[in-house]
Design a protein around this motif. Structure first.
Motif, PDB file in Angstrom:
ATOM      1  N   ARG A   1      58.753 -18.077  52.780  1.00 14.37           N
ATOM      2  CA  ARG A   1      59.404 -17.716  54.037  1.00 14.37           C
ATOM      3  C   ARG A   1      60.872 -17.368  53.777  1.00 14.37           C
ATOM      4  NH1 ARG A   1      56.733 -20.154  58.598  1.00 14.37           N
ATOM      5  NH2 ARG A   1      54.538 -19.547  58.369  1.00 14.37           N
ATOM      6  N   SER A   2      61.438 -16.600  54.690  1.00 13.93           N
ATOM      7  CA  SER A   2      62.867 -16.312  54.631  1.00 13.93           C
ATOM      8  C   SER A   2      63.643 -17.624  54.738  1.00 13.93           C
ATOM      9  CB  SER A   2      63.257 -15.375  55.772  1.00 13.93           C
ATOM     10  OG  SER A   2      64.590 -14.935  55.636  1.00 13.93           O
ATOM     11  N   ILE A   3      64.779 -17.686  54.061  1.00 10.23           N
ATOM     12  CA  ILE A   3      65.544 -18.931  53.973  1.00 10.23           C
ATOM     13  C   ILE A   3      65.917 -19.453  55.361  1.00 10.23           C
ATOM     14  CG2 ILE A   3      67.764 -19.893  53.226  1.00 10.23           C
ATOM     15  CD1 ILE A   3      67.497 -18.155  50.738  1.00 10.23           C
TER      16      ILE A   3
ATOM     17  N   GLY B   1      76.920  -8.942  53.003  1.00  6.08           N
ATOM     18  CA  GLY B   1      77.840 -10.024  52.704  1.00  6.08           C
ATOM     19  C   GLY B   1      77.677 -10.698  51.364  1.00  6.08           C
ATOM     20  N   TYR B   2      76.831 -10.144  50.487  1.00  3.43           N
ATOM     21  CA  TYR B   2      76.623 -10.768  49.181  1.00  3.43           C
ATOM     22  C   TYR B   2      77.841 -10.583  48.283  1.00  3.43           C
ATOM     23  CZ  TYR B   2      71.731 -11.693  50.224  1.00  3.43           C
ATOM     24  OH  TYR B   2      70.584 -12.189  50.777  1.00  3.43           O
TER      25      TYR B   2
ATOM     26  N   VAL C   1      77.312 -16.132  46.304  1.00 11.25           N
ATOM     27  CA  VAL C   1      75.945 -15.930  46.761  1.00 11.25           C
ATOM     28  C   VAL C   1      75.502 -14.541  46.307  1.00 11.25           C
ATOM     29  CG1 VAL C   1      74.415 -15.757  48.762  1.00 11.25           C
ATOM     30  CG2 VAL C   1      76.232 -17.484  48.711  1.00 11.25           C
ATOM     31  N   THR C   2      74.436 -14.514  45.529  1.00 14.49           N
ATOM     32  CA  THR C   2      73.948 -13.261  44.966  1.00 14.49           C
ATOM     33  C   THR C   2      72.534 -12.979  45.452  1.00 14.49           C
ATOM     34  OG1 THR C   2      73.090 -14.321  42.953  1.00 14.49           O
ATOM     35  CG2 THR C   2      75.388 -13.592  42.924  1.00 14.49           C
ATOM     36  N   LEU C   3      72.093 -11.754  45.249  1.00 16.34           N
ATOM     37  CA  LEU C   3      70.740 -11.338  45.614  1.00 16.34           C
ATOM     38  C   LEU C   3      69.999 -10.954  44.343  1.00 16.34           C
ATOM     39  CD1 LEU C   3      68.688 -10.620  47.910  1.00 16.34           C
ATOM     40  CD2 LEU C   3      69.606  -8.280  47.798  1.00 16.34           C
ATOM     41  N   PHE C   4      68.842 -11.572  44.115  1.00 18.66           N
ATOM     42  CA  PHE C   4      67.972 -11.194  43.002  1.00 18.66           C
ATOM     43  C   PHE C   4      67.298  -9.878  43.354  1.00 18.66           C
ATOM     44  CE2 PHE C   4      63.640 -11.942  40.954  1.00 18.66           C
ATOM     45  CZ  PHE C   4      64.017 -11.346  39.765  1.00 18.66           C
TER      46      PHE C   4
ATOM     47  N   ALA D   1      69.545 -14.449  55.343  1.00 15.01           N
ATOM     48  CA  ALA D   1      69.541 -15.455  54.289  1.00 15.01           C
ATOM     49  C   ALA D   1      70.925 -15.622  53.675  1.00 15.01           C
ATOM     50  CB  ALA D   1      68.534 -15.081  53.210  1.00 15.01           C
ATOM     51  N   CYS D   2      71.633 -14.517  53.496  1.00 17.59           N
ATOM     52  CA  CYS D   2      72.983 -14.592  52.941  1.00 17.59           C
ATOM     53  C   CYS D   2      73.889 -15.423  53.846  1.00 17.59           C
ATOM     54  CB  CYS D   2      73.555 -13.189  52.761  1.00 17.59           C
ATOM     55  SG  CYS D   2      75.206 -13.158  52.038  1.00 17.59           S
TER      56      CYS D   2
END
Length: 332
Positions: free
Chosen positions: A267-269, A28-29, A5-8, A310-311
């Motif tokens: 919206r947030s996941i 936690g990414y 799981v990554t963050l753009f 979201a993570c």
């Protein structure tokens, strides 16, 4: 955990790469999808400085993060768009230059070719981005469109992007278009047409993002199945849309995000209308093993709280596919 799981980082370009890396690690990414703006990833520096890419990796390593892709949406937009003053705000100065539209498009195309080389130097094989579109202004067919005008738009895309994709082929990197309003492909039908325009060459595929499909009324799960061999990257991003009639519909009514009366908003996941359970199942069906990259946007929520939440949400909902039939125990 089935996939990283990554963050753009595109929505975090106001922060230094070190700052967002430290934050993402604490949330936690597993890695970052590096945007080619802010100080996160500089294409020209990657090509000119022999130590630059190693330095990016070393910075991420300090926070136990990996990089699987880079993204150059802003420059890609200028390749096919009809250039106007809006593009000046999103383009690097060396791409905008004198602002002459044809020359801006040419410099943007060169920068995307350079991005392919930079990605290869960094050791990633996917560049996400936009293509722009000369025919997006013709979306609503009135005055009635001449079909030849639409066909000319796809030909313009092919003429501009095939030389770019030749470079991607040369360096072993693939381009993943984020299917999105204002792009040459913005739903399933236009995605099929754009693949046909370039002879369905393997260098070009999609950065899957359900948030740009659902509020349009596009079947965002069917998209995965239909383009099972073209999902080169996946953005996890949520969007809410109303189940009632509103004053500003799908086209937005020239209102700002978050304005009352809108039909949809990002919206947030987990807080929107997207069914991520079905997305994970579809990604499992096509054996997608790449990152699930969270593109976080929510005008009504603190972004750090939202990105952390979201993570956790995506890690909890992601699961590996079964390797056996559920009733295999009853087989002979």
């Amino acid at each position: 955990m089935a996939r990283p799981v990554t963050l753009f980082t595109g929505q975090w370009a106001d922060l230094s790469l070190e700052t967002i890396a430290e934050k993402a690690s604490s949330w936690g990414y597993d890695g970052l999808e590096l945007a080619c703006w802010g100080d996160h990833f500089d294409v020209q520096q990657a090509l000119s400085d022999p130590n630059y890419c190693d330095g990016r990796h070393e910075l991420l390593d300090r926070y136990n993060l990996k990089v699987f892709s880079i993204s150059n949406h802003l420059v890609g937009q200028a390749v096919c768009d009809r250039i106007d003053d809006r593009h000046k705000a999103i383009l690097p100065q060396h791409v905008w230059g004198n602002g002459v539209p044809d020359e801006v498009q040419d410099r943007a195309a060169q920068e995307i070719q350079d991005t392919a080389h930079a990605a290869a130097k960094l050791g990633v094989n996917v560049v996400n981005g936009f293509t722009g579109s000369s025919i997006w202004p013709l979306l609503y067919s009135f005055p009635p469109n001449n079909p030849a005008m639409i066909e000319a738009g796809f030909e313009d895309f092919a003429n501009r992007w095939n030389p770019i994709l030749d470079v991607f082929d040369e360096v072993g990197v693939r381009f993943a278009l984020e299917v999105h309003p204002t792009e040459i492909a913005f739903d399933i039908a236009s995605s099929e047409r754009v693949l046909d325009a370039i002879g369905r060459r393997e260098a070009f595929g999609f950065n899957y993002d359900p948030s740009h499909l659902g509020y349009q009324g596009v079947d965002y799960v069917a998209f995965i199945d239909q383009f099972s061999d073209r999902i080169y990257h996946a953005h996890m991003k949520d969007v809410w849309w109303s189940d009632k009639l509103t004053s500003a519909g799908v086209f937005g009514g020239h209102t700002d995000f978050g304005a009352p009366g809108r039909y949809w908003d990002f919206r947030s996941i987990g807080r929107g209308s997207i069914d991520f359970e079905e997305i994970i199942r579809a990604l499992n069906r096509i054996n997608y093993s790449g990152p699930l990259s969270i593109e976080w946007e929510d005008i009504g929520m603190d972004r750090e709280a939202g990105a952390a939440e979201a993570c956790t949400f995506i890690k909890n909902i992601d699961f590996k596919p079964s390797t056996v039939a559920f009733d295999a125990a009853f087989s002979d």
